[in-house]
Design an enzyme around this catalytic site. Structure first.
Site, PDB file in Angstrom:
ATOM      1  N   CYS A   1       0.846  -1.196   0.000  1.00  0.00           N
ATOM      2  CA  CYS A   1       0.000   0.000   0.000  1.00  0.00           C
ATOM      3  C   CYS A   1       0.885   1.251   0.000  1.00  0.00           C
ATOM      4  O   CYS A   1       1.839   1.349   0.772  1.00  0.00           O
ATOM      5  CB  CYS A   1      -0.914   0.005   1.224  1.00  0.00           C
ATOM      6  SG  CYS A   1      -1.998   1.444   1.255  1.00  0.00           S
TER       7      CYS A   1
ATOM      8  N   CYS B   1       0.556   4.917   6.847  1.00  0.00           N
ATOM      9  CA  CYS B   1      -0.089   4.809   8.164  1.00  0.00           C
ATOM     10  C   CYS B   1       0.864   4.089   9.131  1.00  0.00           C
ATOM     11  O   CYS B   1       1.239   2.933   8.883  1.00  0.00           O
ATOM     12  CB  CYS B   1      -1.404   4.050   8.043  1.00  0.00           C
ATOM     13  SG  CYS B   1      -2.429   4.652   6.688  1.00  0.00           S
TER      14      CYS B   1
ATOM     15  N   CYS C   1       0.386   0.352  10.372  1.00  0.00           N
ATOM     16  CA  CYS C   1      -0.111  -0.691   9.468  1.00  0.00           C
ATOM     17  C   CYS C   1       0.970  -1.623   8.921  1.00  0.00           C
ATOM     18  O   CYS C   1       2.003  -1.169   8.421  1.00  0.00           O
ATOM     19  CB  CYS C   1      -0.862  -0.035   8.315  1.00  0.00           C
ATOM     20  SG  CYS C   1      -1.697  -1.257   7.285  1.00  0.00           S
TER      21      CYS C   1
ATOM     22  N   CYS D   1     -19.689  -5.944   3.889  1.00  0.00           N
ATOM     23  CA  CYS D   1     -18.962  -4.720   4.232  1.00  0.00           C
ATOM     24  C   CYS D   1     -17.658  -4.759   3.466  1.00  0.00           C
ATOM     25  O   CYS D   1     -17.068  -5.836   3.314  1.00  0.00           O
ATOM     26  CB  CYS D   1     -18.691  -4.702   5.738  1.00  0.00           C
ATOM     27  SG  CYS D   1     -17.641  -3.333   6.255  1.00  0.00           S
TER      28      CYS D   1
ATOM     29  N   CYS E   1     -16.743  -8.912   6.052  1.00  0.00           N
ATOM     30  CA  CYS E   1     -16.094  -7.646   5.707  1.00  0.00           C
ATOM     31  C   CYS E   1     -14.810  -7.913   4.942  1.00  0.00           C
ATOM     32  O   CYS E   1     -13.941  -8.645   5.418  1.00  0.00           O
ATOM     33  CB  CYS E   1     -15.810  -6.888   7.002  1.00  0.00           C
ATOM     34  SG  CYS E   1     -14.925  -5.352   6.729  1.00  0.00           S
TER      35      CYS E   1
ATOM     36  N   ARG F   1     -18.115  -1.561  18.016  1.00  0.00           N
ATOM     37  CA  ARG F   1     -17.418  -2.846  17.863  1.00  0.00           C
ATOM     38  C   ARG F   1     -16.103  -2.881  18.630  1.00  0.00           C
ATOM     39  O   ARG F   1     -15.235  -2.025  18.449  1.00  0.00           O
ATOM     40  CB  ARG F   1     -17.166  -3.143  16.377  1.00  0.00           C
ATOM     41  CG  ARG F   1     -16.493  -4.522  16.181  1.00  0.00           C
ATOM     42  CD  ARG F   1     -16.440  -4.971  14.725  1.00  0.00           C
ATOM     43  NE  ARG F   1     -17.741  -4.913  14.119  1.00  0.00           N
ATOM     44  CZ  ARG F   1     -18.075  -4.073  13.150  1.00  0.00           C
ATOM     45  NH1 ARG F   1     -17.191  -3.246  12.666  1.00  0.00           N
ATOM     46  NH2 ARG F   1     -19.294  -4.062  12.656  1.00  0.00           N
TER      47      ARG F   1
ATOM     48  N   CYS G   1     -19.444   2.643   8.553  1.00  0.00           N
ATOM     49  CA  CYS G   1     -18.731   2.029   9.671  1.00  0.00           C
ATOM     50  C   CYS G   1     -17.447   2.825   9.843  1.00  0.00           C
ATOM     51  O   CYS G   1     -16.599   2.838   8.943  1.00  0.00           O
ATOM     52  CB  CYS G   1     -18.426   0.569   9.330  1.00  0.00           C
ATOM     53  SG  CYS G   1     -17.318  -0.241  10.499  1.00  0.00           S
TER      54      CYS G   1
HETATM   55  N1  SAM Z   1      -6.713   0.600   3.144  1.00  0.00           N
HETATM   56  C1  SAM Z   1      -7.988   0.856   3.657  1.00  0.00           C
HETATM   57  C2  SAM Z   1      -8.016   1.997   4.646  1.00  0.00           C
HETATM   58  O1  SAM Z   1      -6.973   2.315   5.207  1.00  0.00           O
HETATM   59  O2  SAM Z   1      -9.083   2.557   4.860  1.00  0.00           O
HETATM   60  C3  SAM Z   1      -8.648  -0.351   4.279  1.00  0.00           C
HETATM   61  C4  SAM Z   1      -7.841  -1.297   5.124  1.00  0.00           C
HETATM   62  S1  SAM Z   1      -7.181  -0.640   6.643  1.00  0.00           S
HETATM   63  C5  SAM Z   1      -6.041  -1.887   7.093  1.00  0.00           C
HETATM   64  C6  SAM Z   1      -8.550  -0.695   7.776  1.00  0.00           C
HETATM   65  C7  SAM Z   1      -8.356  -0.212   9.175  1.00  0.00           C
HETATM   66  O3  SAM Z   1      -7.720  -1.207   9.957  1.00  0.00           O
HETATM   67  C8  SAM Z   1      -7.504   0.996   9.404  1.00  0.00           C
HETATM   68  O4  SAM Z   1      -8.168   2.191   9.147  1.00  0.00           O
HETATM   69  C9  SAM Z   1      -7.191   0.883  10.898  1.00  0.00           C
HETATM   70  O5  SAM Z   1      -8.161   1.543  11.660  1.00  0.00           O
HETATM   71  C10 SAM Z   1      -7.253  -0.618  11.137  1.00  0.00           C
HETATM   72  N2  SAM Z   1      -5.903  -1.146  11.447  1.00  0.00           N
HETATM   73  C11 SAM Z   1      -4.918  -1.359  10.558  1.00  0.00           C
HETATM   74  N3  SAM Z   1      -3.806  -1.820  11.176  1.00  0.00           N
HETATM   75  C12 SAM Z   1      -4.101  -1.909  12.479  1.00  0.00           C
HETATM   76  C13 SAM Z   1      -3.356  -2.311  13.621  1.00  0.00           C
HETATM   77  N4  SAM Z   1      -2.095  -2.698  13.539  1.00  0.00           N
HETATM   78  N5  SAM Z   1      -3.976  -2.298  14.833  1.00  0.00           N
HETATM   79  C14 SAM Z   1      -5.267  -1.896  14.919  1.00  0.00           C
HETATM   80  N6  SAM Z   1      -6.010  -1.494  13.875  1.00  0.00           N
HETATM   81  C15 SAM Z   1      -5.435  -1.488  12.669  1.00  0.00           C
HETATM   82  C1  DTB Z   2     -11.456  -2.050  11.792  1.00  0.00           C
HETATM   83  O1  DTB Z   2     -11.781  -1.029  12.429  1.00  0.00           O
HETATM   84  N1  DTB Z   2     -10.632  -2.978  12.229  1.00  0.00           N
HETATM   85  C2  DTB Z   2     -10.428  -4.002  11.244  1.00  0.00           C
HETATM   86  C3  DTB Z   2     -11.420  -3.589  10.120  1.00  0.00           C
HETATM   87  N2  DTB Z   2     -11.920  -2.344  10.587  1.00  0.00           N
HETATM   88  C4  DTB Z   2     -11.016  -3.571   8.734  1.00  0.00           C
HETATM   89  C5  DTB Z   2      -9.016  -4.178  10.846  1.00  0.00           C
HETATM   90  C6  DTB Z   2      -8.110  -4.509  12.019  1.00  0.00           C
HETATM   91  C7  DTB Z   2      -6.741  -4.751  11.480  1.00  0.00           C
HETATM   92  C8  DTB Z   2      -5.788  -5.213  12.545  1.00  0.00           C
HETATM   93  C9  DTB Z   2      -4.419  -5.401  12.029  1.00  0.00           C
HETATM   94  C10 DTB Z   2      -4.289  -6.438  10.963  1.00  0.00           C
HETATM   95  O2  DTB Z   2      -4.807  -7.564  11.097  1.00  0.00           O
HETATM   96  O3  DTB Z   2      -3.581  -6.156   9.966  1.00  0.00           O
HETATM   97 FE1  SF4 Z   3      -2.802   1.272   3.375  1.00  0.00          FE
HETATM   98 FE2  SF4 Z   3      -2.750   0.177   5.781  1.00  0.00          FE
HETATM   99 FE3  SF4 Z   3      -3.058   2.787   5.548  1.00  0.00          FE
HETATM  100 FE4  SF4 Z   3      -5.068   1.115   4.758  1.00  0.00          FE
HETATM  101  S1  SF4 Z   3      -4.295   1.404   6.829  1.00  0.00           S
HETATM  102  S2  SF4 Z   3      -4.286   2.921   3.682  1.00  0.00           S
HETATM  103  S3  SF4 Z   3      -3.837  -0.591   4.015  1.00  0.00           S
HETATM  104  S4  SF4 Z   3      -1.229   1.621   4.938  1.00  0.00           S
END
Ligand code: SAM
Ligand code: DTB
Ligand code: SF4
Length: 332
Positions: free
Chosen positions: A54, A58, A61, A129, A98, A261, A189
């Site tokens: 990606c 973030c 992530c 979702c 989802c 949630r 959501c």
């Molecule tokens: N790329 C899209 C976005 O950022 O909207 C969708 C996928 S993204 C991984 C979805 C959400 O997962 C993020 O907005 C964040 O709130 C959550 N998330 C990602 N990594 C996480 C982590 N290590 N711990 C907790 N929540 C996480």
């Molecule tokens: C949300 O608020 N939490 C979920 C879902 N929406 C997409 C994602 C959590 C991701 C946790 C880290 C991972 O598994 O990469």
């Molecule tokens: Fe990309 Fe992760 Fe950020 Fe979603 S949360 S935009 S997957 S870097």
């Protein structure tokens, strides 16, 4: 239904955070009971349909290309594979499926590939979702036409803390997508993550942004950061348990009709803490062994948790859980 207010002042929200813990929980739980069955928890399952690479940065992530997290990249999954996973989730008792993609935003071409996935999951009788990054109003309408029920797009943190978490987009970009989703009449959501070095005021401000949207999100995921080695936030100090529970309680008070949630991070939470979160107003979880790229409690463990807490015993999900409950009883 409860009266909806969307002109919350930051000071009012800070005052809630500062209440004695028992008073805050009592207040949140009283509201929760007025609107929802307090012993019912909705279950959603997650599947990452496109992994890693990606372009966003973030800091939390595992899927950002800016950090070496050791995650193997995978292109968009084939529909057959997705539907197979969806069927497994359904058989385990999930009521919503989802699908997440590590995109900054979907291209129209990639969106065309996601649409049959949405239709296929819907045809199985589950709610759908997706979380695909930023959307244009036209893309949101396309998803609505495909029958999508929910779009997940988290604001993640306060507007004040946002630039310490992500530099490749702005807080307003998130709000713009939420607006497009709402205007397309798709259920919103949206929530955030605790444990990214934010203060209590940031938590109050994040909830204020959600609660002061023209329409409250239908679903509000509150994640505890899952620390990912290789990301800038791998060693950030997590919030205390009571700080986390307080945030759930305040979310419940500000957004009485929204489903809150208890999302990522449950592997770090014991039975007591999760029970407190359900008492404070959480009424949904991610269910199944995997979140997107990290682990989640097993379905069997969650069924045991629900059994111990008397959750979902009275509603029709009981039928869905019956078989697994039996298996849990036989193996535990
Ligand atoms: N790329 C899209 C976005 O950022 O909207 C969708 C996928 S993204 C991984 C979805 C959400 O997962 C993020 O907005 C964040 O709130 C959550 N998330 C990602 N990594 C996480 C982590 N290590 N711990 C907790 N929540 C996480
Ligand atoms: C949300 O608020 N939490 C979920 C879902 N929406 C997409 C994602 C959590 C991701 C946790 C880290 C991972 O598994 O990469
Ligand atoms: Fe990309 Fe992760 Fe950020 Fe979603 S949360 S935009 S997957 S870097």
């Amino acid at each position: 239904m409860f009266e909806i207010k969307n002109d919350w002042k930051l000071d009012e929200i800070r005052a809630l955070f500062e209440m004695p813990f028992n008073d805050l929980l009592f207040k949140a739980h009283s509201i929760h009971r007025e609107v929802f069955d307090p012993n019912q928890v909705q279950v959603s399952s997650l599947l990452n349909i496109k992994t890693g690479a990606c372009p966003e940065d973030c800091s939390y992530c595992s899927q950002s290309s800016k950090y070496d997290t050791g995650l193997e990249r995978e292109s968009l999954m084939e529909i057959e594979q997705v539907l197979k996973k969806a069927q497994i989730a359904k058989d385990k008792g999930a009521s919503r499926f989802c699908m997440g993609a590590a995109w900054r935003n979907p291209t129209d071409k990639s969106l065309d590939k996601v649409i049959p996935m949405i239709q296929g999951v819907k045809a199985m009788g589950m709610e759908t979702c997706v979380t695909l990054g930023m959307l244009t109003p036209k893309q949101a309408s396309t998803l609505k036409e495909a029958g999508l029920d929910y779009y997940n797009h988290n604001i993640d943190t306060s507007k004040e803390h946002y630039s310490n978490v992500v530099s490749t987009r702005h807080f307003q970009d998130r709000l713009d997508t939420l607006e497009a989703v709402k205007n397309a009449d798709i259920n919103v959501c949206s929530g955030g993550i605790l444990g990214m070095g934010e203060t209590e005021v940031d938590r109050a401000s994040m909830l204020q942004s959600l609660a002061n949207l023209e329409k409250h999100p239908d679903s509000v995921p509150i994640n505890l950061l899952v620390p990912i080695p290789g990301t800038p936030f791998e060693n950030v100090k997590p919030p205390s348990e009571s700080e986390f529970v307080r945030t759930i309680a305040v979310a419940r008070i500000l957004m009485p009709n929204s489903v809150v949630r208890l999302s990522a991070g449950r592997l770090e939470m014991g039975e007591g803490m999760q029970a407190l979160c359900f008492f404070a107003g959480a009424n949904s979880i991610f269910y199944g062994e995997q979140l997107l790229t990290t682990d989640n409690p097993t379905a069997a463990n969650d069924l045991l948790l629900f059994k111990r807490l008397g959750i979902n015993r009275k509603d029709n999900q009981r039928l869905l859980f019956q078989d697994l409950e039996l298996k849990v009883t036989l193996t535990s």
